[in-house]
Design a protein around this motif. Structure first.
Motif, PDB file in Angstrom:
ATOM      1  N   VAL A 119       0.835 -22.643   1.269  1.00 35.52           N
ATOM      2  CA  VAL A 119       1.789 -21.317   0.791  1.00 35.52           C
ATOM      3  C   VAL A 119       1.629 -21.269  -0.604  1.00 35.52           C
ATOM      4  CG1 VAL A 119       4.055 -20.319   0.872  1.00 35.52           C
ATOM      5  CG2 VAL A 119       3.238 -21.407   2.812  1.00 35.52           C
ATOM      6  N   GLN A 120       1.826 -22.100  -1.332  1.00 33.60           N
ATOM      7  CA  GLN A 120       1.923 -21.901  -2.998  1.00 33.60           C
ATOM      8  C   GLN A 120       0.280 -21.516  -3.494  1.00 33.60           C
ATOM      9  OE1 GLN A 120       4.532 -22.146  -4.906  1.00 33.60           O
ATOM     10  NE2 GLN A 120       5.449 -22.266  -3.299  1.00 33.60           N
ATOM     11  N   ALA A 121      -0.736 -22.134  -2.845  1.00 35.89           N
ATOM     12  CA  ALA A 121      -2.064 -21.509  -3.336  1.00 35.89           C
ATOM     13  C   ALA A 121      -2.289 -20.131  -2.969  1.00 35.89           C
ATOM     14  CB  ALA A 121      -2.946 -22.419  -2.601  1.00 35.89           C
ATOM     15  N   ARG A 122      -1.767 -19.730  -1.808  1.00 37.75           N
ATOM     16  CA  ARG A 122      -1.809 -18.170  -1.336  1.00 37.75           C
ATOM     17  C   ARG A 122      -1.052 -17.084  -2.358  1.00 37.75           C
ATOM     18  NH1 ARG A 122      -3.994 -17.927   3.766  1.00 37.75           N
ATOM     19  NH2 ARG A 122      -4.360 -19.992   4.668  1.00 37.75           N
ATOM     20  N   ILE A 123       0.102 -17.873  -2.618  1.00 36.93           N
ATOM     21  CA  ILE A 123       1.068 -16.863  -3.588  1.00 36.93           C
ATOM     22  C   ILE A 123       0.331 -17.015  -4.938  1.00 36.93           C
ATOM     23  CG2 ILE A 123       3.079 -17.081  -5.153  1.00 36.93           C
ATOM     24  CD1 ILE A 123       4.749 -18.310  -2.352  1.00 36.93           C
ATOM     25  N   ARG A 124      -0.257 -17.869  -5.416  1.00 40.45           N
ATOM     26  CA  ARG A 124      -1.115 -17.897  -6.828  1.00 40.45           C
ATOM     27  C   ARG A 124      -2.191 -17.075  -6.645  1.00 40.45           C
ATOM     28  NH1 ARG A 124      -0.310 -23.606  -6.554  1.00 40.45           N
ATOM     29  NH2 ARG A 124      -2.385 -23.964  -5.839  1.00 40.45           N
ATOM     30  N   LEU A 125      -2.865 -16.984  -5.504  1.00 45.82           N
ATOM     31  CA  LEU A 125      -4.230 -16.150  -5.339  1.00 45.82           C
ATOM     32  C   LEU A 125      -3.675 -14.715  -5.107  1.00 45.82           C
ATOM     33  CD1 LEU A 125      -7.217 -15.737  -5.002  1.00 45.82           C
ATOM     34  CD2 LEU A 125      -6.629 -16.267  -2.632  1.00 45.82           C
ATOM     35  N   GLY A 126      -2.631 -14.566  -4.526  1.00 42.00           N
ATOM     36  CA  GLY A 126      -1.977 -13.177  -4.698  1.00 42.00           C
ATOM     37  C   GLY A 126      -1.764 -12.524  -6.012  1.00 42.00           C
ATOM     38  N   LYS A 127      -0.979 -13.494  -6.768  1.00 35.49           N
ATOM     39  CA  LYS A 127      -0.767 -12.994  -8.101  1.00 35.49           C
ATOM     40  C   LYS A 127      -2.001 -12.653  -9.252  1.00 35.49           C
ATOM     41  CE  LYS A 127       3.910 -15.221  -8.084  1.00 35.49           C
ATOM     42  NZ  LYS A 127       4.737 -16.076  -8.855  1.00 35.49           N
ATOM     43  N   GLN A 128      -2.916 -13.503  -8.937  1.00 35.37           N
ATOM     44  CA  GLN A 128      -4.071 -13.446  -9.618  1.00 35.37           C
ATOM     45  C   GLN A 128      -4.892 -12.217  -9.341  1.00 35.37           C
ATOM     46  OE1 GLN A 128      -6.471 -16.800  -8.424  1.00 35.37           O
ATOM     47  NE2 GLN A 128      -5.079 -18.263  -9.544  1.00 35.37           N
ATOM     48  N   LEU A 129      -4.659 -11.766  -8.111  1.00 32.25           N
ATOM     49  CA  LEU A 129      -5.398 -10.292  -7.593  1.00 32.25           C
ATOM     50  C   LEU A 129      -4.308  -9.100  -8.161  1.00 32.25           C
ATOM     51  CD1 LEU A 129      -6.281 -11.389  -3.907  1.00 32.25           C
ATOM     52  CD2 LEU A 129      -7.863 -10.738  -5.953  1.00 32.25           C
ATOM     53  N   ARG A 130      -3.228  -9.211  -8.615  1.00 31.63           N
ATOM     54  CA  ARG A 130      -2.590  -8.055  -9.287  1.00 31.63           C
ATOM     55  C   ARG A 130      -3.355  -7.267 -10.030  1.00 31.63           C
ATOM     56  NH1 ARG A 130       3.478 -10.775 -10.346  1.00 31.63           N
ATOM     57  NH2 ARG A 130       3.869 -11.348  -7.989  1.00 31.63           N
ATOM     58  N   ASN A 131      -3.933  -7.891 -11.101  1.00 30.02           N
ATOM     59  CA  ASN A 131      -4.751  -7.150 -12.083  1.00 30.02           C
ATOM     60  C   ASN A 131      -5.956  -6.206 -11.517  1.00 30.02           C
ATOM     61  OD1 ASN A 131      -3.273  -8.232 -14.169  1.00 30.02           O
ATOM     62  ND2 ASN A 131      -4.878  -9.698 -14.467  1.00 30.02           N
ATOM     63  N   GLU A 132      -6.214  -6.268 -10.091  1.00 29.25           N
ATOM     64  CA  GLU A 132      -7.093  -5.378  -9.395  1.00 29.25           C
ATOM     65  C   GLU A 132      -6.716  -4.205  -9.089  1.00 29.25           C
ATOM     66  OE1 GLU A 132     -10.186  -6.047  -9.114  1.00 29.25           O
ATOM     67  OE2 GLU A 132     -10.381  -8.163  -9.371  1.00 29.25           O
ATOM     68  N   ARG A 133      -5.386  -4.008  -8.907  1.00 24.60           N
ATOM     69  CA  ARG A 133      -4.641  -2.670  -8.663  1.00 24.60           C
ATOM     70  C   ARG A 133      -5.163  -2.216  -7.334  1.00 24.60           C
ATOM     71  NH1 ARG A 133      -1.030  -1.679 -12.655  1.00 24.60           N
ATOM     72  NH2 ARG A 133      -1.663  -2.577 -14.815  1.00 24.60           N
ATOM     73  N   TYR A 134      -5.153  -2.841  -6.346  1.00 23.15           N
ATOM     74  CA  TYR A 134      -5.492  -2.048  -5.209  1.00 23.15           C
ATOM     75  C   TYR A 134      -4.544  -1.336  -4.600  1.00 23.15           C
ATOM     76  CZ  TYR A 134      -9.112  -5.903  -4.803  1.00 23.15           C
ATOM     77  OH  TYR A 134     -10.119  -6.683  -5.109  1.00 23.15           O
ATOM     78  N   ASP A 135      -4.971  -0.177  -3.897  1.00 27.08           N
ATOM     79  CA  ASP A 135      -4.333   0.802  -3.285  1.00 27.08           C
ATOM     80  C   ASP A 135      -3.696   0.508  -1.860  1.00 27.08           C
ATOM     81  OD1 ASP A 135      -4.321   3.090  -5.487  1.00 27.08           O
ATOM     82  OD2 ASP A 135      -6.302   2.852  -5.039  1.00 27.08           O
ATOM     83  N   GLN A 136      -4.656  -0.296  -1.184  1.00 32.18           N
ATOM     84  CA  GLN A 136      -4.245  -0.676  -0.016  1.00 32.18           C
ATOM     85  C   GLN A 136      -5.003  -2.120   0.328  1.00 32.18           C
ATOM     86  OE1 GLN A 136      -5.830   1.981   3.058  1.00 32.18           O
ATOM     87  NE2 GLN A 136      -4.807   1.157   4.732  1.00 32.18           N
TER      88      GLN A 136
END
Length: 336
Positions: A71-88
Protein backbone atom coordinates in the motif's frame (compact mmCIF):
# COMPACT_ATOMS: atom_id res chain seq x y z
CA UNK A 1 -0.13 15.80 -28.27
CA UNK A 2 -2.39 18.58 -29.49
CA UNK A 3 -2.36 21.62 -27.19
CA UNK A 4 -5.27 21.43 -24.78
CA UNK A 5 -5.97 17.79 -25.65
CA UNK A 6 -6.92 15.31 -22.98
CA UNK A 7 -4.20 13.47 -21.07
CA UNK A 8 -5.19 9.93 -20.08
CA UNK A 9 -3.47 7.33 -17.92
CA UNK A 10 -4.36 3.66 -18.29
CA UNK A 11 -3.53 1.18 -15.52
CA UNK A 12 -2.66 -1.81 -17.67
CA UNK A 13 -3.25 -5.54 -17.18
CA UNK A 14 -0.64 -8.08 -16.11
CA UNK A 15 -0.99 -10.69 -18.87
CA UNK A 16 0.37 -10.68 -22.44
CA UNK A 17 -2.97 -11.47 -24.07
CA UNK A 18 -4.84 -8.86 -22.04
CA UNK A 19 -2.24 -6.22 -22.92
CA UNK A 20 -2.67 -6.98 -26.60
CA UNK A 21 -6.47 -6.69 -26.26
CA UNK A 22 -6.03 -3.40 -24.40
CA UNK A 23 -4.91 -1.87 -27.69
CA UNK A 24 -8.57 -1.91 -28.74
CA UNK A 25 -9.21 0.48 -25.85
CA UNK A 26 -6.32 2.72 -26.88
CA UNK A 27 -7.58 2.89 -30.46
CA UNK A 28 -11.08 3.76 -29.25
CA UNK A 29 -9.75 6.54 -27.01
CA UNK A 30 -7.80 8.05 -29.89
CA UNK A 31 -10.86 7.95 -32.13
CA UNK A 32 -13.00 9.67 -29.50
CA UNK A 33 -10.43 12.17 -28.25
CA UNK A 34 -8.50 13.37 -31.25
CA UNK A 35 -4.92 14.23 -30.30
CA UNK A 36 -5.20 12.87 -26.77
CA UNK A 37 -2.13 11.56 -24.97
CA UNK A 38 -2.32 8.00 -23.64
CA UNK A 39 0.23 6.86 -21.06
CA UNK A 40 0.14 3.30 -19.73
CA UNK A 41 1.29 2.22 -16.28
CA UNK A 42 2.29 -1.40 -16.75
CA UNK A 43 4.89 -4.07 -15.93
CA UNK A 44 8.23 -3.52 -17.66
CA UNK A 45 7.92 -6.82 -19.57
CA UNK A 46 4.98 -5.34 -21.51
CA UNK A 47 6.97 -2.40 -22.90
CA UNK A 48 7.86 -4.20 -26.18
CA UNK A 49 4.13 -4.59 -26.84
CA UNK A 50 3.30 -1.00 -25.91
CA UNK A 51 6.21 0.22 -28.03
CA UNK A 52 4.49 -1.39 -31.03
CA UNK A 53 1.18 0.35 -30.35
CA UNK A 54 1.30 3.78 -32.03
CA UNK A 55 -1.62 5.02 -29.89
CA UNK A 56 0.52 4.90 -26.71
CA UNK A 57 2.60 7.97 -25.95
CA UNK A 58 4.57 6.65 -22.98
CA UNK A 59 4.91 3.46 -20.96
CA UNK A 60 5.49 3.94 -17.22
CA UNK A 61 6.92 1.05 -15.26
CA UNK A 62 4.76 -0.49 -12.57
CA UNK A 63 7.44 -1.43 -10.02
CA UNK A 64 5.17 -3.81 -8.09
CA UNK A 65 4.62 -7.39 -9.13
CA UNK A 66 1.22 -8.92 -9.89
CA UNK A 67 -0.49 -9.67 -6.58
CA UNK A 68 1.89 -7.54 -4.48
CA UNK A 69 -0.14 -5.40 -2.07
CA UNK A 70 2.44 -2.77 -0.92
CA UNK A 71 0.00 0.00 0.00
CA UNK A 72 2.69 2.53 0.94
CA UNK A 73 4.56 1.99 -2.31
CA UNK A 74 1.35 2.52 -4.27
CA UNK A 75 0.64 5.74 -2.39
CA UNK A 76 4.17 7.01 -3.11
CA UNK A 77 3.88 6.20 -6.80
CA UNK A 78 0.51 7.95 -6.97
CA UNK A 79 1.97 11.10 -5.45
CA UNK A 80 4.88 10.97 -7.89
CA UNK A 81 2.40 10.96 -10.79
CA UNK A 82 0.62 14.12 -9.63
CA UNK A 83 2.97 16.30 -11.68
CA UNK A 84 1.75 14.61 -14.85
CA UNK A 85 -1.67 16.29 -14.38
CA UNK A 86 -3.72 13.57 -16.02
CA UNK A 87 -7.33 14.44 -16.86
CA UNK A 88 -8.56 10.85 -16.57
CA UNK A 89 -7.39 7.42 -15.56
CA UNK A 90 -8.87 4.12 -16.75
CA UNK A 91 -8.16 1.23 -14.40
CA UNK A 92 -8.31 -2.12 -16.20
CA UNK A 93 -7.54 -4.50 -13.29
CA UNK A 94 -10.50 -5.04 -10.96
CA UNK A 95 -8.56 -5.22 -7.69
CA UNK A 96 -8.90 -2.69 -4.89
CA UNK A 97 -5.15 -2.07 -4.76
CA UNK A 98 -4.97 -1.19 -8.47
CA UNK A 99 -7.19 1.87 -7.83
CA UNK A 100 -4.95 3.27 -5.08
CA UNK A 101 -2.33 4.81 -7.36
CA UNK A 102 -4.73 6.98 -9.40
CA UNK A 103 -6.55 8.04 -6.23
CA UNK A 104 -3.34 9.37 -4.67
CA UNK A 105 -2.31 10.86 -8.03
CA UNK A 106 -5.31 13.21 -7.67
CA UNK A 107 -6.57 12.37 -11.14
CA UNK A 108 -9.99 14.06 -11.39
CA UNK A 109 -11.82 11.35 -13.39
CA UNK A 110 -11.09 7.79 -12.27
CA UNK A 111 -12.87 5.22 -14.43
CA UNK A 112 -13.14 1.48 -13.90
CA UNK A 113 -15.43 -1.32 -12.88
CA UNK A 114 -16.62 -1.42 -9.30
CA UNK A 115 -14.65 -4.63 -8.80
CA UNK A 116 -13.57 -5.06 -5.18
CA UNK A 117 -15.85 -2.38 -3.71
CA UNK A 118 -13.90 0.57 -5.08
CA UNK A 119 -16.44 3.31 -4.37
CA UNK A 120 -14.48 6.44 -3.48
CA UNK A 121 -11.26 5.28 -5.06
CA UNK A 122 -13.08 5.43 -8.40
CA UNK A 123 -15.49 8.30 -9.03
CA UNK A 124 -16.60 6.93 -12.41
CA UNK A 125 -17.26 3.41 -11.16
CA UNK A 126 -19.15 1.18 -13.59
CA UNK A 127 -21.14 -1.96 -12.80
CA UNK A 128 -20.07 -4.75 -15.12
CA UNK A 129 -22.94 -6.41 -16.97
CA UNK A 130 -21.39 -9.73 -17.92
CA UNK A 131 -24.41 -10.69 -20.01
CA UNK A 132 -23.94 -7.70 -22.30
CA UNK A 133 -20.15 -7.57 -22.19
CA UNK A 134 -19.31 -11.22 -22.73
CA UNK A 135 -15.76 -10.67 -24.02
CA UNK A 136 -12.72 -9.25 -22.24
CA UNK A 137 -12.04 -6.83 -25.09
CA UNK A 138 -15.60 -5.48 -24.89
CA UNK A 139 -15.13 -4.79 -21.18
CA UNK A 140 -11.95 -2.86 -21.89
CA UNK A 141 -13.40 -0.80 -24.74
CA UNK A 142 -16.60 0.05 -22.83
CA UNK A 143 -14.48 1.99 -20.32
CA UNK A 144 -13.46 4.39 -23.10
CA UNK A 145 -17.10 5.31 -23.66
CA UNK A 146 -19.72 7.09 -21.54
CA UNK A 147 -21.43 4.93 -18.95
CA UNK A 148 -24.72 5.15 -20.84
CA UNK A 149 -23.25 4.20 -24.24
CA UNK A 150 -24.89 1.26 -26.05
CA UNK A 151 -23.42 -2.10 -25.18
CA UNK A 152 -21.63 -4.13 -26.38
CA UNK A 153 -19.35 -1.57 -28.05
CA UNK A 154 -17.64 -1.88 -31.40
CA UNK A 155 -14.12 -3.17 -30.76
CA UNK A 156 -11.28 -2.17 -33.09
CA UNK A 157 -8.86 -4.96 -33.96
CA UNK A 158 -5.43 -4.77 -32.26
CA UNK A 159 -2.61 -4.23 -34.72
CA UNK A 160 1.02 -4.29 -33.60
CA UNK A 161 3.30 -2.12 -35.72
CA UNK A 162 6.33 -3.92 -37.14
CA UNK A 163 9.51 -2.17 -38.20
CA UNK A 164 11.59 -3.62 -41.04
CA UNK A 165 14.85 -2.72 -39.26
CA UNK A 166 13.79 -4.77 -36.24
CA UNK A 167 12.89 -7.66 -38.50
CA UNK A 168 16.32 -7.53 -40.10
CA UNK A 169 17.94 -7.32 -36.68
CA UNK A 170 16.39 -10.64 -35.57
CA UNK A 171 17.25 -12.21 -38.93
CA UNK A 172 20.87 -11.22 -38.39
CA UNK A 173 21.00 -12.21 -34.71
CA UNK A 174 19.58 -15.68 -35.29
CA UNK A 175 21.19 -16.16 -38.70
CA UNK A 176 17.88 -16.73 -40.46
CA UNK A 177 17.74 -17.37 -44.18
CA UNK A 178 14.58 -19.48 -44.46
CA UNK A 179 13.21 -19.46 -47.99
CA UNK A 180 10.45 -22.00 -47.30
CA UNK A 181 7.10 -21.07 -45.76
CA UNK A 182 7.32 -20.97 -41.97
CA UNK A 183 4.97 -22.58 -39.46
CA UNK A 184 5.14 -21.22 -35.91
CA UNK A 185 4.07 -23.47 -33.04
CA UNK A 186 3.24 -22.01 -29.63
CA UNK A 187 2.83 -25.02 -27.30
CA UNK A 188 2.84 -23.15 -23.98
CA UNK A 189 0.05 -21.64 -21.90
CA UNK A 190 0.88 -19.82 -18.68
CA UNK A 191 -2.43 -20.66 -17.02
CA UNK A 192 -1.95 -24.42 -16.88
CA UNK A 193 -1.90 -27.82 -18.65
CA UNK A 194 -5.65 -27.82 -19.33
CA UNK A 195 -4.96 -25.23 -22.05
CA UNK A 196 -2.12 -27.12 -23.74
CA UNK A 197 -2.50 -29.32 -26.82
CA UNK A 198 -0.32 -32.44 -26.40
CA UNK A 199 3.34 -32.26 -27.42
CA UNK A 200 2.88 -35.43 -29.46
CA UNK A 201 0.16 -33.74 -31.53
CA UNK A 202 2.35 -30.69 -32.13
CA UNK A 203 5.20 -33.00 -33.18
CA UNK A 204 3.02 -34.89 -35.65
CA UNK A 205 1.89 -31.59 -37.12
CA UNK A 206 5.51 -30.42 -37.36
CA UNK A 207 6.58 -33.65 -39.07
CA UNK A 208 3.86 -33.28 -41.70
CA UNK A 209 4.81 -29.70 -42.57
CA UNK A 210 8.54 -30.46 -42.52
CA UNK A 211 7.90 -33.27 -45.00
CA UNK A 212 6.14 -30.73 -47.22
CA UNK A 213 9.23 -28.52 -47.24
CA UNK A 214 8.16 -26.04 -44.57
CA UNK A 215 10.32 -24.62 -41.81
CA UNK A 216 8.92 -25.04 -38.30
CA UNK A 217 9.73 -22.60 -35.50
CA UNK A 218 8.92 -23.18 -31.83
CA UNK A 219 8.01 -20.21 -29.62
CA UNK A 220 7.65 -19.86 -25.89
CA UNK A 221 9.16 -18.58 -22.66
CA UNK A 222 11.72 -20.32 -20.51
CA UNK A 223 8.86 -22.21 -18.86
CA UNK A 224 8.03 -23.78 -22.23
CA UNK A 225 11.51 -25.10 -23.00
CA UNK A 226 10.76 -28.65 -21.85
CA UNK A 227 7.69 -29.08 -24.04
CA UNK A 228 9.40 -27.38 -26.98
CA UNK A 229 12.40 -29.70 -26.61
CA UNK A 230 10.05 -32.70 -26.53
CA UNK A 231 8.32 -31.55 -29.74
CA UNK A 232 11.66 -31.00 -31.43
CA UNK A 233 12.97 -34.40 -30.32
CA UNK A 234 9.88 -36.14 -31.67
CA UNK A 235 10.33 -34.20 -34.92
CA UNK A 236 13.90 -35.41 -35.44
CA UNK A 237 15.37 -32.15 -34.11
CA UNK A 238 14.39 -30.53 -37.40
CA UNK A 239 12.54 -27.53 -35.88
CA UNK A 240 14.09 -24.19 -34.94
CA UNK A 241 13.54 -23.85 -31.20
CA UNK A 242 13.32 -20.24 -29.97
CA UNK A 243 11.69 -21.08 -26.62
CA UNK A 244 13.49 -19.30 -23.80
CA UNK A 245 16.03 -17.92 -26.26
CA UNK A 246 14.40 -14.57 -27.08
CA UNK A 247 13.11 -11.47 -25.42
CA UNK A 248 9.44 -10.68 -25.89
CA UNK A 249 10.43 -7.99 -28.38
CA UNK A 250 12.42 -10.51 -30.42
CA UNK A 251 9.62 -13.06 -30.26
CA UNK A 252 7.19 -10.50 -31.70
CA UNK A 253 9.55 -9.57 -34.52
CA UNK A 254 10.31 -13.22 -35.28
CA UNK A 255 6.63 -14.07 -35.37
CA UNK A 256 6.08 -11.23 -37.83
CA UNK A 257 8.17 -13.27 -40.29
CA UNK A 258 6.13 -16.49 -40.23
CA UNK A 259 3.31 -17.58 -42.51
CA UNK A 260 1.05 -19.62 -40.22
CA UNK A 261 0.75 -19.89 -36.43
CA UNK A 262 -0.74 -22.78 -34.45
CA UNK A 263 -1.19 -21.89 -30.81
CA UNK A 264 -2.90 -22.79 -27.59
CA UNK A 265 -5.05 -20.07 -26.02
CA UNK A 266 -2.13 -17.98 -24.77
CA UNK A 267 -0.54 -14.57 -24.89
CA UNK A 268 1.39 -15.49 -28.02
CA UNK A 269 -1.89 -16.43 -29.68
CA UNK A 270 -3.09 -12.85 -29.20
CA UNK A 271 0.26 -11.52 -30.45
CA UNK A 272 -0.12 -13.60 -33.63
CA UNK A 273 -3.64 -12.27 -34.12
CA UNK A 274 -2.44 -8.68 -33.68
CA UNK A 275 0.23 -9.36 -36.33
CA UNK A 276 -2.59 -10.38 -38.71
CA UNK A 277 -1.18 -13.86 -39.17
CA UNK A 278 -3.10 -16.86 -40.41
CA UNK A 279 -3.77 -18.44 -37.04
CA UNK A 280 -5.21 -21.71 -35.83
CA UNK A 281 -6.15 -21.27 -32.17
CA UNK A 282 -6.69 -24.39 -30.06
CA UNK A 283 -9.12 -24.13 -27.14
CA UNK A 284 -9.66 -26.64 -24.37
CA UNK A 285 -10.55 -25.53 -20.85
CA UNK A 286 -11.02 -21.88 -21.85
CA UNK A 287 -13.83 -20.20 -23.76
CA UNK A 288 -13.23 -18.81 -27.27
CA UNK A 289 -16.29 -16.65 -26.73
CA UNK A 290 -14.58 -14.84 -23.85
CA UNK A 291 -11.03 -14.31 -25.13
CA UNK A 292 -11.06 -15.08 -28.86
CA UNK A 293 -8.23 -14.12 -31.19
CA UNK A 294 -9.25 -10.72 -32.58
CA UNK A 295 -8.40 -11.38 -36.19
CA UNK A 296 -10.73 -12.30 -39.04
CA UNK A 297 -8.05 -14.66 -40.41
CA UNK A 298 -7.99 -16.72 -37.21
CA UNK A 299 -9.65 -20.12 -37.09
CA UNK A 300 -10.72 -21.46 -33.71
CA UNK A 301 -10.65 -25.21 -33.11
CA UNK A 302 -12.88 -26.07 -30.16
CA UNK A 303 -14.60 -29.44 -29.68
CA UNK A 304 -17.34 -27.98 -27.46
CA UNK A 305 -17.50 -31.04 -25.23
CA UNK A 306 -20.08 -31.10 -22.45
CA UNK A 307 -17.30 -30.71 -19.88
CA UNK A 308 -15.74 -27.63 -21.46
CA UNK A 309 -15.04 -24.85 -20.93
CA UNK A 310 -14.30 -25.62 -17.29
CA UNK A 311 -11.69 -22.84 -16.84
CA UNK A 312 -9.59 -25.17 -14.68
CA UNK A 313 -5.78 -25.17 -14.70
CA UNK A 314 -5.76 -28.97 -14.74
CA UNK A 315 -8.48 -31.22 -16.12
CA UNK A 316 -10.87 -32.10 -13.24
CA UNK A 317 -11.66 -35.39 -14.99
CA UNK A 318 -8.04 -36.30 -15.61
CA UNK A 319 -8.22 -36.82 -19.38
CA UNK A 320 -8.17 -33.40 -21.09
CA UNK A 321 -10.28 -34.83 -23.90
CA UNK A 322 -11.19 -31.30 -25.01
CA UNK A 323 -7.62 -31.02 -26.35
CA UNK A 324 -6.33 -34.56 -26.84
CA UNK A 325 -9.25 -35.33 -29.15
CA UNK A 326 -8.32 -32.46 -31.46
CA UNK A 327 -6.29 -34.38 -34.03
CA UNK A 328 -3.27 -33.15 -35.99
CA UNK A 329 -5.26 -33.98 -39.12
CA UNK A 330 -7.95 -31.49 -38.11
CA UNK A 331 -5.36 -28.78 -37.63
CA UNK A 332 -3.62 -29.62 -40.90
CA UNK A 333 -6.93 -29.24 -42.68
CA UNK A 334 -7.33 -25.77 -41.18
CA UNK A 335 -3.86 -24.76 -42.33
CA UNK A 336 -4.76 -25.83 -45.86
Amino acid sequence: MTEGAKKILVIGPSWVGDMVMAQSLFITLRRRESGCRIDVLAPAWSFPLLDRMPEVSKAIEMPLTHGQFAVQARIRLGKQLRNERYDQVIVLPNSWKSALIPFFADIPVRTGYLGELRWGLLNDARRLDKKKLTMTVQRFVALALPADAPQPPECPVPSLAIDSDRQQAVRDKFNLNDKAPILALCPGAEYGPAKRWPAEHYAELAQCKLAQGWSVWLFGSGKDQAVAARINQLSGDACRDFSGQTSLAEAVDLMSLVDVVVSNDSGLMHVAAALDKKLIALYGSSDPGFTPPLNSRAKVVDLRLDCSPCFARECPLGHTDCLTQITPAQVLAEIG
